[in-house]
Scaffold this motif. Structure first.
Motif, PDB file in Angstrom:
ATOM      1  N   UNK A 195       0.676  -1.210   0.059  1.00 26.88           N
ATOM      2  CA  UNK A 195      -0.015   0.063  -0.020  1.00 26.88           C
ATOM      3  C   UNK A 195       0.817   1.251  -0.119  1.00 26.88           C
ATOM      4  N   UNK A 196       2.090   1.379   0.683  1.00 29.10           N
ATOM      5  CA  UNK A 196       2.991   2.266   0.766  1.00 29.10           C
ATOM      6  C   UNK A 196       3.584   2.499  -0.640  1.00 29.10           C
ATOM      7  N   UNK A 197       3.883   1.446  -1.375  1.00 25.16           N
ATOM      8  CA  UNK A 197       4.554   1.517  -2.598  1.00 25.16           C
ATOM      9  C   UNK A 197       3.590   2.300  -3.478  1.00 25.16           C
ATOM     10  N   UNK A 198       2.331   1.838  -3.555  1.00 26.60           N
ATOM     11  CA  UNK A 198       1.358   2.495  -4.296  1.00 26.60           C
ATOM     12  C   UNK A 198       1.030   3.701  -3.968  1.00 26.60           C
ATOM     13  N   UNK A 199       1.201   4.210  -2.695  1.00 26.46           N
ATOM     14  CA  UNK A 199       0.895   5.631  -2.205  1.00 26.46           C
ATOM     15  C   UNK A 199       1.944   6.720  -2.723  1.00 26.46           C
ATOM     16  N   UNK A 200       3.363   6.170  -2.633  1.00 31.43           N
ATOM     17  CA  UNK A 200       4.607   6.840  -3.384  1.00 31.43           C
ATOM     18  C   UNK A 200       4.305   6.979  -4.809  1.00 31.43           C
ATOM     19  N   UNK A 201       3.918   5.952  -5.311  1.00 30.27           N
ATOM     20  CA  UNK A 201       3.610   5.892  -6.772  1.00 30.27           C
ATOM     21  C   UNK A 201       2.682   7.046  -7.243  1.00 30.27           C
ATOM     22  N   UNK A 202       1.554   7.095  -6.281  1.00 32.62           N
ATOM     23  CA  UNK A 202       0.423   7.965  -6.698  1.00 32.62           C
ATOM     24  C   UNK A 202       0.865   9.390  -6.305  1.00 32.62           C
TER      25      UNK A 202
END
Length: 299
Positions: A195-202
């Motif tokens: 979820x953190x990886x996707x948050x950084x991506x966003x």
């Protein structure tokens, strides 16, 4: 066990439950000891630890500089900048001298952590490249993010579809409707590292004029709050990552040894940027027996 009123969770109870699942459930996947992923996990965990050390040291350094220099230092402070600031300070009292000495030690520690992090990034980048993944082609995913996805997800085909993948990583919204009001809220469950990886991506996509930024703005224009728009964006990016990993798995199967299977994915995402669609579904319903996502046969 629970029907007797005991209600105790013990190792023996866990072992018995696992044995029942192993002997009675069909379609279970064997655990594979992937040495490459094991090595990747060690390196990505080490890189995360170095990042945490850097953040902690910078925080301590800021506190000391705030007491040594009126107004303190700027938020994004490098070791070289901190060293230049410290050179202008000449405290006369014993407390001030001790603060300056500890600050100098922290700056030295920061320089060492920076060198180690740079070496870890290089090693991680080379190892991620050797896996053949194309995750780094996605806007907002670097070597650390790609490595974290690979080690946490493992075999992407264990997720029947993109909705199950979103539920697993915590980007699938939870239905919070009441009466005639239909709404969803953010899920706090799921794999928090992914979820953190996707948050950084966003977050990275929002900094540039990307289609992710345009998607976020469209959600805001339609009446959603910033938090709701971010949730929707992360849900779309989850679909993109799922599609990319399925494509990688298909390519690996087509070029590698072993048997080949057909693919049945329901993702319509074809690029690294989100588009409007029906991806904001909440958590998938109760699981029903169904075949797992399979890979396309090599021609």
């Amino acid at each position: 066990m629970f029907a007797t009123g005991q209600g105790r969770k013990t190792d023996a109870t866990d072992a018995h439950s696992i044995a029942l699942v192993g002997t009675r459930m069909a379609g279970l996947r064997p655990v594979v000891n992937d040495k490459q992923l094991a090595l990747l996990r060690i390196l990505v965990d080490r890189r995360r630890s170095l990042g945490e050390d850097h953040t902690r040291m910078v925080s301590q350094l800021h506190q000391l500089l705030l007491e040594l220099i009126p107004g303190g230092a700027k938020k994004s402070l490098s070791a070289a900048q901190a060293k230049a600031l410290l050179a202008t300070v000449r405290p006369r009292d014993g407390v001030g001298k001790t603060r300056r000495r500890v600050a100098a030690e922290l700056i030295g520690d920061l320089e060492r952590v920076y060198r180690r992090a740079k070496e870890a990034d290089k090693e991680l980048k080379e190892l991620v490249a050797s896996t053949g993944t194309t995750l780094k082609d996605l806007h907002g995913i670097g070597p650390s993010g790609a490595a974290r996805l690979l080690v946490e997800v493992g075999d992407i085909t264990r997720f029947p579809n993109r909705a199950h993948f979103a539920s697993w990583n915590g980007t699938a919204p939870i239905d919070a409707s009441s009466g005639e009001q239909v709404r969803h809220r953010l899920s706090r469950a799921g794999n928090r590292q992914i979820n953190r990886v996707l948050h950084i991506m966003a977050t990275v996509q929002l900094r540039s004029p990307t289609e992710g930024r345009a998607y976020f703005d469209r959600k805001k224009t339609s009446g959603k709050t910033s938090m709701e728009a971010m949730r929707a964006l992360k849900r779309r990016l989850s679909d993109i990552v799922y599609r990319q990993m399925i494509d990688d798995a298909t390519a690996a199967t087509a070029t590698g040894p072993g048997g080949h299977r057909e693919t049945t994915t329901d993702s319509s995402v074809t690029s690294s940027h989100p588009h409007a669609g029906s991806s904001e579904k909440s958590l998938p319903g109760p699981a029903t027996p169904q075949p797992r996502t399979t890979l396309a046969a090599a021609s």
